[in-house]
Design a protein around this motif. Structure first.
Motif, PDB file in Angstrom:
ATOM      1  N   MET A  64       3.807  -5.267  -4.554  1.00  0.00           N
ATOM      2  CA  MET A  64       4.829  -6.674  -3.676  1.00  0.00           C
ATOM      3  C   MET A  64       4.263  -7.890  -4.020  1.00  0.00           C
ATOM      4  O   MET A  64       5.495  -8.010  -2.920  1.00  0.00           O
ATOM      5  CB  MET A  64       3.946  -5.943  -2.051  1.00  0.00           C
ATOM      6  N   ILE A  65       3.188  -8.443  -3.860  1.00  0.00           N
ATOM      7  CA  ILE A  65       2.890  -9.348  -4.182  1.00  0.00           C
ATOM      8  C   ILE A  65       3.187 -10.029  -5.643  1.00  0.00           C
ATOM      9  O   ILE A  65       3.838 -11.380  -5.724  1.00  0.00           O
ATOM     10  CB  ILE A  65       1.265  -9.819  -4.031  1.00  0.00           C
ATOM     11  N   THR A  66       3.048  -9.088  -6.914  1.00  0.00           N
ATOM     12  CA  THR A  66       2.544 -10.306  -8.111  1.00  0.00           C
ATOM     13  C   THR A  66       4.029  -9.498  -8.690  1.00  0.00           C
ATOM     14  O   THR A  66       4.488 -10.454  -9.764  1.00  0.00           O
ATOM     15  CB  THR A  66       1.457  -9.444  -8.578  1.00  0.00           C
ATOM     16  N   GLY A  67       4.826  -8.148  -8.339  1.00  0.00           N
ATOM     17  CA  GLY A  67       5.666  -7.997  -8.872  1.00  0.00           C
ATOM     18  C   GLY A  67       4.736  -6.369 -10.692  1.00  0.00           C
ATOM     19  O   GLY A  67       6.089  -6.680 -11.358  1.00  0.00           O
ATOM     20  N   LYS A  68       4.036  -7.629 -10.973  1.00  0.00           N
ATOM     21  CA  LYS A  68       3.150  -6.304 -11.658  1.00  0.00           C
ATOM     22  C   LYS A  68       3.519  -4.723 -11.403  1.00  0.00           C
ATOM     23  O   LYS A  68       3.547  -4.299 -10.119  1.00  0.00           O
ATOM     24  CB  LYS A  68       1.500  -6.686 -12.003  1.00  0.00           C
ATOM     25  N   PRO A  69       2.936  -3.997 -12.332  1.00  0.00           N
ATOM     26  CA  PRO A  69       3.496  -2.088 -12.732  1.00  0.00           C
ATOM     27  C   PRO A  69       2.317  -1.701 -11.370  1.00  0.00           C
ATOM     28  O   PRO A  69       1.441  -2.493 -11.391  1.00  0.00           O
ATOM     29  CB  PRO A  69       3.217  -2.010 -14.035  1.00  0.00           C
ATOM     30  N   SER A  70       2.667  -1.129 -11.276  1.00  0.00           N
ATOM     31  CA  SER A  70       1.727  -0.740  -9.856  1.00  0.00           C
ATOM     32  C   SER A  70       1.780   1.503 -10.465  1.00  0.00           C
ATOM     33  O   SER A  70       2.997   1.752 -10.569  1.00  0.00           O
ATOM     34  CB  SER A  70       2.111  -0.310  -8.878  1.00  0.00           C
ATOM     35  N   LYS A  71       0.733   2.225 -10.628  1.00  0.00           N
ATOM     36  CA  LYS A  71       0.526   3.521 -10.262  1.00  0.00           C
ATOM     37  C   LYS A  71       1.064   4.127  -9.764  1.00  0.00           C
ATOM     38  O   LYS A  71       1.480   5.780  -9.940  1.00  0.00           O
ATOM     39  CB  LYS A  71      -0.643   4.145 -11.552  1.00  0.00           C
ATOM     40  N   GLY A  72       1.210   3.665  -8.237  1.00  0.00           N
ATOM     41  CA  GLY A  72       1.858   4.645  -7.683  1.00  0.00           C
ATOM     42  C   GLY A  72       1.137   3.864  -6.009  1.00  0.00           C
ATOM     43  O   GLY A  72      -0.196   3.183  -6.357  1.00  0.00           O
ATOM     44  N   ARG A  73       1.672   4.632  -5.360  1.00  0.00           N
ATOM     45  CA  ARG A  73       1.104   3.558  -3.501  1.00  0.00           C
ATOM     46  C   ARG A  73      -0.673   3.872  -3.440  1.00  0.00           C
ATOM     47  O   ARG A  73      -0.534   5.219  -3.602  1.00  0.00           O
ATOM     48  CB  ARG A  73       1.776   3.984  -2.527  1.00  0.00           C
ATOM     49  N   VAL A  74      -0.727   2.774  -2.844  1.00  0.00           N
ATOM     50  CA  VAL A  74      -2.265   3.171  -2.554  1.00  0.00           C
ATOM     51  C   VAL A  74      -2.712   2.861  -0.105  1.00  0.00           C
ATOM     52  O   VAL A  74      -1.410   2.557   0.012  1.00  0.00           O
ATOM     53  CB  VAL A  74      -2.744   1.824  -2.898  1.00  0.00           C
ATOM     54  N   VAL A  75      -3.305   3.116   0.217  1.00  0.00           N
ATOM     55  CA  VAL A  75      -3.750   3.040   1.878  1.00  0.00           C
ATOM     56  C   VAL A  75      -3.924   2.130   2.030  1.00  0.00           C
ATOM     57  O   VAL A  75      -4.711   2.002   1.464  1.00  0.00           O
ATOM     58  CB  VAL A  75      -3.555   4.483   2.442  1.00  0.00           C
ATOM     59  N   PHE A  76      -3.450   0.722   2.857  1.00  0.00           N
ATOM     60  CA  PHE A  76      -4.097  -0.006   3.750  1.00  0.00           C
ATOM     61  C   PHE A  76      -3.686   0.228   4.785  1.00  0.00           C
ATOM     62  O   PHE A  76      -3.250   0.805   5.532  1.00  0.00           O
ATOM     63  CB  PHE A  76      -2.954  -1.339   2.912  1.00  0.00           C
ATOM     64  N   ALA A  77      -5.003  -0.214   5.552  1.00  0.00           N
ATOM     65  CA  ALA A  77      -4.893  -0.788   7.316  1.00  0.00           C
ATOM     66  C   ALA A  77      -5.797  -1.274   7.819  1.00  0.00           C
ATOM     67  O   ALA A  77      -6.837  -2.087   6.365  1.00  0.00           O
ATOM     68  CB  ALA A  77      -5.244   0.848   7.561  1.00  0.00           C
ATOM     69  N   ARG A  78      -6.014  -1.790   8.956  1.00  0.00           N
ATOM     70  CA  ARG A  78      -7.021  -2.623   8.899  1.00  0.00           C
ATOM     71  C   ARG A  78      -8.291  -1.779   9.580  1.00  0.00           C
ATOM     72  O   ARG A  78      -7.954  -0.580   9.876  1.00  0.00           O
ATOM     73  CB  ARG A  78      -6.226  -3.912  10.321  1.00  0.00           C
ATOM     74  N   ALA A  79      -9.018  -1.811   9.422  1.00  0.00           N
ATOM     75  CA  ALA A  79     -10.283  -1.188   9.922  1.00  0.00           C
ATOM     76  C   ALA A  79     -11.923  -1.977  10.845  1.00  0.00           C
ATOM     77  O   ALA A  79     -12.020  -2.444  10.640  1.00  0.00           O
ATOM     78  CB  ALA A  79     -10.404  -0.095   8.238  1.00  0.00           C
ATOM     79  N   TYR A  80     -12.720  -0.130  11.165  1.00  0.00           N
ATOM     80  CA  TYR A  80     -13.335  -0.135  11.697  1.00  0.00           C
ATOM     81  C   TYR A  80     -14.246  -0.630  10.915  1.00  0.00           C
ATOM     82  O   TYR A  80     -14.660  -0.281   9.496  1.00  0.00           O
ATOM     83  CB  TYR A  80     -13.888   0.802  12.268  1.00  0.00           C
TER      84      TYR A  80
END
Length: 491
Positions: free
Chosen positions: A475-491
């Motif tokens: 979503m930032i670089t436009g480079k290829p991605s193998k699949g989605r990962v899980v982002f979150a703010r965390a403790y």
């Protein structure tokens, strides 16, 4: 007590601390960053410990204990390990104290300086692998499947009861294997145990996955984790299982003679969960009235509150309450009969609600005459009057229903707060406005990961094992991605 709990919508952090305090789970220690675990909190930890210990032993693991002090030189042997923990270590430099010159205080006795500093264990890989290097000579000595229940110290600067403290309780497993395949199988077996415990006992749905390289345990080849979502939309790492490869075996020269009479290094794993699970339990299920506990872990599953106004009512009510308590206990249900004098029934109701007891039974003179009892559920706060006949089956069914409802409720919350995004603007908007797990494409580089963390404070919680492998673009670089990962703010 419930009136003293700050609403979640007003101040979530204060709500959490209020629940811990009013449910009598823990208190602050005179030592900054440490905590005193009160009987209610420790009973909960004992139940967690009992279940997990049984799961470990069912899969062939044994318990042992290793020293709390580790020679400083041990920590330095594995480069990534020392880099990961050096800033968190408490160090013992002297063996005794002496009076100061003015006699008004104490100081380390200069004559007692240790020949080698000792580290108060932040984790035990180094001392355990020094030991394993003496225990293992042949393939016949493998596997070693050892767990220990212990405390560790990590010098945290920003602490919060149960979630992050300088000293905490945990279990840490350390296993040694003859092959890479066996060690990987063990790593995933433990991940399965943690998942089953979280979902079947804590009623807390979790995501299973791999940590990114920057989030791995120091010294691991791969770190597998379970991630849970709290009610404020932040993630919490609930357990980790590490495939260590041969890193610690090489650092401590732990070799064995294989079946072909060849020397090779041992393969290893380590894994652990801690008292932060109590924090996870609080933030997954509790409400503005206090603690909510899943029945399978609740120290008290049912509380019975007898109600009477006059002495001539007291005997009949207490006898009926004691009979019900015995019947439930004989059925394997954990029961407390709260017959304390000097407390009104309403006060007792409130206390047990704040402390998260799953089921409350109230019994008064009319109930005794009608062979009935009032049953109240903690999760929904619903109550009804039911016959005493068949009460055991009804209570057991209610406890099962509460366990299912807590899991279903937490799962529905997680699903409602899991969002797929494709642009960085949408990513930031979701984090700020909704929170939760955000599924996004990542190009796999630490530079992009670091930028996202710096700009949004969100981190990659895991690369899901059940991953959507549909290719995409970062979503930032436009480079290829193998699949989605899980982002979150965390403790």
């Amino acid at each position: 007590m419930a009136d003293a709990i700050t609403p979640r919508a007003e101040d979530y952090s204060q709500w959490y601390l209020d629940v811990v305090r009013h449910a009598k789970l823990a208190d602050y220690s005179p030592v900054r960053g440490c905590m005193i675990i009160r009987p209610n909190g420790y009973a909960l930890w004992e139940n967690m410990q009992r279940v997990l210990d049984g799961m470990f032993k069912e899969t062939g693991h044994e318990n042992a204990y290793f020293p709390v002090f580790i020679p400083e030189s041990f920590l330095a042997r594995e480069a990534a390990h020392v880099e990961g923990f050096a800033k968190e270590c408490a160090v013992v430099t002297h063996s005794r104290l002496t009076a100061t010159e003015d006699g008004r205080g104490l100081m380390p006795d200069p004559a007692s300086k240790l020949e080698e500093n000792l580290i108060v264990r932040p984790t035990s890989e180094t001392i355990i692998w020094d030991t394993y290097s003496r225990w293992i000579q042949s393939w016949r000595d493998l596997p070693i499947l050892i767990n220990q229940w212990a405390n560790v110290v990590r010098w945290e600067m920003r602490t919060r009861l149960f979630l992050r403290t300088m000293e905490f309780l945990w279990q840490e497993g350390h296993t040694a294997h003859a092959t890479r395949e066996e060690a990987l199988e063990e790593t995933l077996r433990i991940l399965d145990i943690y998942t089953r415990f979280a979902e079947e006992y804590m009623a807390m749905p979790v995501l299973r996955g791999l940590k990114s390289e920057s989030e791995r345990f120091a010294g691991a080849v791969e770190t597998y984790c379970i991630e849970a979502l709290m009610q404020d939309g932040k993630a919490l790492q609930a357990g980790t299982s590490h495939f260590l490869g041969q890193n610690f075996a090489r650092a401590f020269n732990c070799q064995f003679q294989n079946k072909n009479n060849e020397l090779e290094y041992v393969w290893s794993t380590s894994w652990g969960v801690s008292t932060r699970l109590i924090g996870a339990l609080i933030m997954t299920h509790s409400d503005d009235q206090g603690l909510v506990l899943p029945p399978r872990l609740a120290p008290t599953q049912v509380v019975i509150v007898p109600i009477y106004r006059q002495d001539d009512e007291r005997t009949a009510v207490l006898e009926a309450a004691e009979r019900i308590a015995r019947t439930l206990r004989d059925a394997g249900i954990s029961v407390r009969l709260d017959a304390r004098e000097g407390y009104r029934p309403g006060w007792k109701f409130n206390e047990h609600e704040v402390q998260g007891v799953p089921v409350r039974l109230a019994l008064g003179p009319r109930d005794v005459r009608n062979h009935a009892v009032e049953l109240a559920r903690r999760d929904t706060r619903e109550k009804e009057t039911i016959p005493q006949e068949g009460l055991t089956e009804r209570v057991r069914a209610t406890l099962d229903a509460i366990q299912r409802n807590l899991f279903d409720r937490a799962l529905a919350f997680r699903e409602a707060h899991t969002t797929r995004v494709d642009t960085y603007d949408d990513f930031k908007a979701v984090l700020d406005e909704k929170g939760g797990f955000v599924l996004a494409h990542w190009d796999g580089t630490p530079e992009t990961e670091a930028r996202i963390k710096a700009e949004t404070t969100a981190t990659i919680r895991c690369i899901p094992l059940e991953r959507d492998d549909t290719p995409g673009t970062d979503m930032i670089t436009g480079k290829p991605s193998k699949g989605r990962v899980v982002f979150a703010r965390a403790y």
